[in-house]
Design a protein around this motif. Sequence first.
Motif, short mmCIF file in Angstrom:
data_model
loop_
_atom_site.label_atom_id
_atom_site.label_comp_id
_atom_site.label_asym_id
_atom_site.label_seq_id
_atom_site.Cartn_x
_atom_site.Cartn_y
_atom_site.Cartn_z
N ALA A 319 0.82 -1.22 0.00
CA ALA A 319 0.00 0.00 0.00
C ALA A 319 0.85 1.26 0.00
O ALA A 319 0.55 2.22 -0.72
CB ALA A 319 -0.94 -0.01 1.21
N ALA A 320 1.91 1.28 0.78
CA ALA A 320 2.73 2.50 0.88
C ALA A 320 3.40 2.80 -0.45
O ALA A 320 3.44 3.96 -0.88
CB ALA A 320 3.77 2.32 1.98
N TYR A 322 2.34 1.81 -3.42
CA TYR A 322 1.28 2.18 -4.36
C TYR A 322 0.87 3.63 -4.16
O TYR A 322 0.70 4.39 -5.12
CB TYR A 322 0.09 1.24 -4.16
CG TYR A 322 -0.95 1.33 -5.26
CD1 TYR A 322 -0.68 0.87 -6.54
CD2 TYR A 322 -2.21 1.87 -5.02
CE1 TYR A 322 -1.63 0.94 -7.55
CE2 TYR A 322 -3.17 1.94 -6.02
CZ TYR A 322 -2.87 1.47 -7.28
OH TYR A 322 -3.82 1.53 -8.28
N ALA A 323 0.72 4.03 -2.90
CA ALA A 323 0.34 5.41 -2.60
C ALA A 323 1.38 6.39 -3.13
O ALA A 323 1.04 7.44 -3.69
CB ALA A 323 0.15 5.57 -1.09
#
Lengths: 329, 329
Positions: A319-320, A322-323
Amino acid sequence: MVSDSLPTYSDVTAAAHRLKGLVRNTPVLRHDALDALAGARIFVKAECLQETGSFKIRGATNRLLQIQEDRRAAGVVAFSSGNHAQGVARAARLLGMPALIVMPSDAPAVKVEGVEADGGEVRFYDRDTESREEIAEQIAAERGAVLVPSFEDPHIISGQGTAGLEFAAQMEDAGQRLDHLITPAGGGGLASGIALALEGAVPDARVWVAEPAGHDDWTRSLASGHIEQNAPGTRSICDAILTRAPGEMTFAIGQRLFAGGLVISDAQAKEAMRAAFRYLRVVAEPGGAAALAAALACLPEEMKGKSVGVVVSGGNVDAAEYARILTGA
Amino acid sequence: MVSDSLPTYSDVTAAAHRLKGLVRNTPVLRHDALDALAGARIFVKAECLQETGSFKIRGATNRLLQIQEDRRAAGVVAFSSGNHAQGVARAARLLGMPALIVMPSDAPAVKVEGVEADGGEVRFYDRDTESREEIAEQIAAERGAVLVPSFEDPHIISGQGTAGLEFAAQMEDAGQRLDHLITPAGGGGLASGIALALEGAVPDARVWVAEPAGHDDWTRSLASGHIEQNAPGTRSICDAILTRAPGEMTFAIGQRLFAGGLVISDAQAKEAMRAAFRYLRVVAEPGGAAALAAALACLPEEMKGKSVGVVVSGGNVDAAEYARILTGA
């Protein structure tokens, strides 16, 4: 001779029959904005929506189904940066077999957790100082387990090829027909399987492979007619498709059936991930977006205005990271 | 009497026939981790993968197809925070009609751009000082255009209901059957349409609506037996489902067919967006994730262990906001 054991179109159709109900029929998505960016009609086969988040479950399940009942208790061993790992772990769970996966210590956490969630055991190795092949072979020998290669195996190749067979059928259902297809390539299991599928199902379609700069082993191998290696130590964010060289089997198939290689930058992979987010609402990982990147950033002239199939092969990204990529980092 | 004009199951099946080939058959996705979090078997209908990124294209197209040929040149007008706007703009483009959409000045940029990409004209209004209904009615009167409501219309309701019909058929194909279904609800067009679909297709299934705290008008209305309004000025990140109150038509259907309302917090909506990213690899917007949030965070006891269908109704969210939510902000 490698050529004696190469899979064919009928192996792909047999695999599709075998996998029915065990893997997902992933959707084909499109958006006008992607067509406009590419200058062609782009159809995206979203294998990032497959069970375990990548196409790898197809080949892994097809391979594990070949293991005789009396050998299943000893389990399977595989080495993988993550997507094959998850495919093997899930297939093993489905068939009630233990699985041990040798993974690089810098594999994305989401991929390690995916393996563990399916009950797979993880053995980490250091990409720079250890040989994952040696570790995996030694453990397999100790346990009497079956070593499941990530691409260099006829059942793996024909299993991955079912994605291509499905894609061709979905296009036909929609009254469309693929002129070209671009797929990400690391070892080339998916690409060569798809090429076999299309050879039978859509013989006129031309299959292209996309890969990151610095790992353009397929592009160079297809050009020279020999298997070419990547320089050691080259890095790319496309972790899912970083292999040293094409396999002997996959290259034998690719040399006969691939139209050519397309090389993309990490920046173009990120741009393709953002396009998949915005226009298709699917999560693509860097390596999984390589073919979409090629379609959007460097589509060869002969594909302009044509129907171009693009495989988004995986969506396992932390997630990190991707963000950061979504916000342009 | 509202009840004279209420759509029925046969209107939904007629809409499905009408929409064939015009909207996408969106996939049903699942993951063990979601089942474990919810304590039930969760099946997600991913309408975020629909054309325009939400289910709204279904109702809009079904409604616009009712407009007589000689009235089409004058076009359509709608008001919407964004998803209905995009559905109407796309449906109008498909049918060669001009479209003007009245949108709040704080609508997500991705939704405004979606309307404009389909050639829709946008008129902004201020949520706090202007009435979008009045603006839209005035423009429609001036142009002789058809005003397309976002939920209070039998053709809109039956069009949205096709998502439920499709969901039921996909479950049957997979040898499964819905015991319950949870869907996000703003005005209730999708929810009431789905309830009509399931009344005919899966009569035993119970339909629940999910909505954000502070906008729990459905939950209160179903409990009191009267249409209850939300207090003005209440905010939530679930922009897609913030309406003042259930409609008369949607409430008449909902009162008869809904099992009840489930109220979620903004934090739970964000958690559901993260779960959709991680386990399903699809992009859900806050309001679109409301039903998944209810399933994961506050599933009523009677649904535990059952087959629970969840509609993820939209995936139109700005990249910067999505990135913030993914990283826990």
